[in-house]
Design a protein around this motif. Structure first.
Motif, PDB file in Angstrom:
ATOM      1  N   GLU A 398       0.846  -1.184   0.000  1.00  0.00           N
ATOM      2  CA  GLU A 398       0.000   0.000   0.000  1.00  0.00           C
ATOM      3  C   GLU A 398       0.885   1.239   0.000  1.00  0.00           C
ATOM      4  O   GLU A 398       1.888   1.293   0.713  1.00  0.00           O
ATOM      5  CB  GLU A 398      -0.894   0.009   1.250  1.00  0.00           C
ATOM      6  CG  GLU A 398      -1.756   1.262   1.367  1.00  0.00           C
ATOM      7  CD  GLU A 398      -2.478   1.329   2.700  1.00  0.00           C
ATOM      8  OE1 GLU A 398      -3.110   2.376   2.966  1.00  0.00           O
ATOM      9  OE2 GLU A 398      -2.385   0.345   3.486  1.00  0.00           O
ATOM     10  N   ARG A 400       0.971   5.232   0.824  1.00  0.00           N
ATOM     11  CA  ARG A 400       0.259   6.296   1.520  1.00  0.00           C
ATOM     12  C   ARG A 400       0.971   7.630   1.265  1.00  0.00           C
ATOM     13  O   ARG A 400       2.204   7.695   1.218  1.00  0.00           O
ATOM     14  CB  ARG A 400       0.226   6.039   3.027  1.00  0.00           C
ATOM     15  CG  ARG A 400      -0.592   4.832   3.422  1.00  0.00           C
ATOM     16  CD  ARG A 400      -0.540   4.642   4.936  1.00  0.00           C
ATOM     17  NE  ARG A 400      -1.226   3.415   5.323  1.00  0.00           N
ATOM     18  CZ  ARG A 400      -1.223   2.939   6.585  1.00  0.00           C
ATOM     19  NH1 ARG A 400      -0.571   3.588   7.548  1.00  0.00           N
ATOM     20  NH2 ARG A 400      -1.860   1.821   6.855  1.00  0.00           N
ATOM     21  N   VAL A 455       5.289   4.908   2.716  1.00  0.00           N
ATOM     22  CA  VAL A 455       4.791   6.255   3.020  1.00  0.00           C
ATOM     23  C   VAL A 455       5.623   7.261   2.235  1.00  0.00           C
ATOM     24  O   VAL A 455       6.861   7.244   2.281  1.00  0.00           O
ATOM     25  CB  VAL A 455       4.875   6.562   4.524  1.00  0.00           C
ATOM     26  CG1 VAL A 455       4.384   7.983   4.806  1.00  0.00           C
ATOM     27  CG2 VAL A 455       4.055   5.542   5.306  1.00  0.00           C
TER      28      VAL A 455
END
Length: 543
Positions: A398, A400, A455
């Motif tokens: 993922e 972010r 991130v």
């Protein structure tokens, strides 16, 4: 790819140059200090000579004054009456006084008005000057007088009635210079002289013949008729026309001043020689180590290039295989229109991969050429996340974004396209570090449950914008981290090792820096620092 070898200053050569410079500087400084020390030593010796001569002259002056006072006292004590031709009472007085008077350390003579010797102690004592003149001078002045003759000093005191009592000081029999002054002569000459009737009379002398003539009260460096230099010290007494002179050859003083420095100069020279020899050996050793390091670097570079060539060949072969299979399938004419479209799209993808590899090699081969403009870093972060979304999905990761609010994202002057490529490389590396096989598991096996979040964070730090890309991968080994941004260095199973090297070159071309550090809790953080003030960018070139 072949690297270009640029001439550079070798550390071994630098050590040799610094050793030579240090040796010259230390030698010159030591030489100056030794010369100054020698001059100071010569000045100290001259000052010592002045002090000794002045002190001894003062002692002679004091002794003459005491002899004058003693003879005056004895002449008054004896009250010699030469008219009765009976000197026995006076002789008895002088014999009694002989035990405690300074006069009898020399010689004493009693003279009548005509200068004839009536009595002497010791009996054979005589006078070298004119006795009649000496008696007449003492009686006419009514006091004790001092006269000078070659080799002696004569002191005459008038007595009651007629005649005079005369004490004689012999320059040959009496030490008028003292042991300390005589030790300083060493090849020179010292003399005690007196001015008598307009001429200089030598009272006493030691050493050789005095080399210079003329009155020179004080101290000076003078040359004799043969050009030989002397240090002459001359002190005139205040209460009498006596003068003490000392002449010492310059070479003797210079040799005495230099003698203590010879050992020091030898030690300093030996230390300097050893230091120069040690520096030369160290420089030679470093030069050889550098040569070995260069050879080792070439070997490593060749090995890295070999690994890179293998990786590039692997990428090219995979793409060529895909293109070949697509062409074969299209040539068979058995594929449906839908399948042919899919095959065509796959072939285009493989061509794009080949173009990407070629672009990487081209970007690394030459410095990046930038198109000056303004780059919105917030927009670049969103585009980098979008361009790598498919890769993130394949890796089960993922992405972010932690960005400032719209409108507050920092903007930097530079080439937005090149910066996007650099950021995309870093994001891709972070995603792949959490993908299949990244933690050592076999490819195709079910991935372990891990936090697979990358991130992308953007913030300001002073006058710089900071882009952070933090992954949760296994981290980078310490030995690899030091060379992470060098070309051909990679920890991937597949890859050319040029992505991060190109990223660093692009960031540095914008006046920034890039670094990698361990992330707390596992993983790696890449930070791209970019100045928000326009740097000197490389000019754009048309392709």
């Amino acid at each position: 790819m072949v690297g270009v070898t640029r001439p550079r200053l070798r550390l071994g050569h630098l050590v040799l140059a610094l050793t030579a410079f240090t040796a010259l500087a230390v030698g010159a400084t030591g030489g100056v200090l030794l010369v100054r020390q020698r001059a100071a030593s010569i000045a100290a010796l001259a000052e010592r000579q002045q002090l000794l001569v002045s002190l001894q002259a003062r002692l002679v002056e004091v002794e003459v004054e005491r002899l004058v006072a003693e003879l005056t006292r004895l002449s008054q004590l004896a009250e010699v009456d030469l008219a009765d031709d009976n000197l026995e009472p006076e002789k008895r007085v002088l014999r009694i006084a002989r035990r405690d008077t300074l006069v009898f350390s020399v010689a004493i003579v009693i003279l009548d008005d005509a200068g004839r010797k009536l009595w002497a102690e010791p009996l054979g004592a005589t006078l070298r000057g004119d006795p009649a003149r000496l008696v007449a001078e003492a009686r006419s002045q009514g006091r004790t007088v001092v006269a000078f003759a070659p080799g002696e000093i004569e002191i005459a005191a008038p007595v009651a009635g007629h005649g005079a009592m005369v004490a004689r000081v012999s320059g040959a029999e009496r030490d008028l210079f003292g042991e300390a002054l005589l030790r300083t002569v060493r090849g020179g000459a010292v003399e005690l002289v007196a001015e008598e009737n307009g001429a200089w009379v030598r009272i006493a002398a030691a050493g050789g013949e005095f080399p210079l003539h003329g009155d020179a009260d004080g101290q000076s460096w003078r040359a004799d008729a043969r050009g030989r230099r002397w240090l002459v010290t001359e002190v005139h007494l205040r209460s009498s026309p006596l003068a003490m002179r000392l002449a010492q050859p310059a070479e003797a003083i210079e040799a005495e001043a230099t003698r203590p420095l010879r050992g020091l100069a030898g030690i300093a020279g030996g230390a300097l020689l050893l230091a120069a020899l040690g520096g030369a050996l160290l420089g030679t050793a470093i030069h050889r180590l550098e040569a070995a390091e260069v050879e080792l670097g070439k070997s490593r570079e060749l090995a890295a290039m070999g690994r890179t060539a293998a990786a590039i060949a692997h990428e090219v072969k995979n793409s060529l295989n895909g293109i070949s299979m697509s062409l074969d399938l299209l040539a068979s004419r058995r594929a449906t229109p839908e399948a042919a479209a899919a095959v065509y799209a796959q072939a285009r993808t493989e061509v794009a991969r080949l173009r990407e590899v070629a672009d990487d090699l081209t970007l690394f081969a030459a410095p990046p050429r930038l198109d000056p403009g303004v780059a919105d870093l917030g927009e670049l972060c969103r585009r980098a996340a979008a361009l790598t979304s498919d890769l993130a999905a394949d890796c089960g990761a993922e992405v972010r974004l932690e960005l400032p609010p719209d409108g507050d994202a920092p903007q930097v002057p530079g080439d937005a396209h090149k910066l996007l490529g650099a950021l995309q490389n870093v994001v891709r590396n972070g995603i792949e570090a959490m993908g299949p096989g990244a933690f050592g598991e076999a490819l195709g096996s079910r991935p372990a449950t891990r936090e697979r979040v990358l991130v992308i964070r953007l913030h300001r730090r002073g006058r710089q914008a900071v882009l952070e890309v933090a992954d949760r991968g296994p981290g980078i080994p310490g030995d690899v981290r030091e060379h992470l941004f060098e070309p051909f260095v990679t920890t991937k199973r597949n890859g050319t090792g040029l992505g991060l090297a190109i990223c660093r070159r692009v960031v540095e071309a914008h006046g920034g820096t890039v670094e990698a550090s361990p992330r707390e809790g596992g993983g790696t953080v890449f930070r791209l620092h970019l100045p928000m003030v326009a740097p000197a960018l490389a000019p754009a070139v048309s392709s």
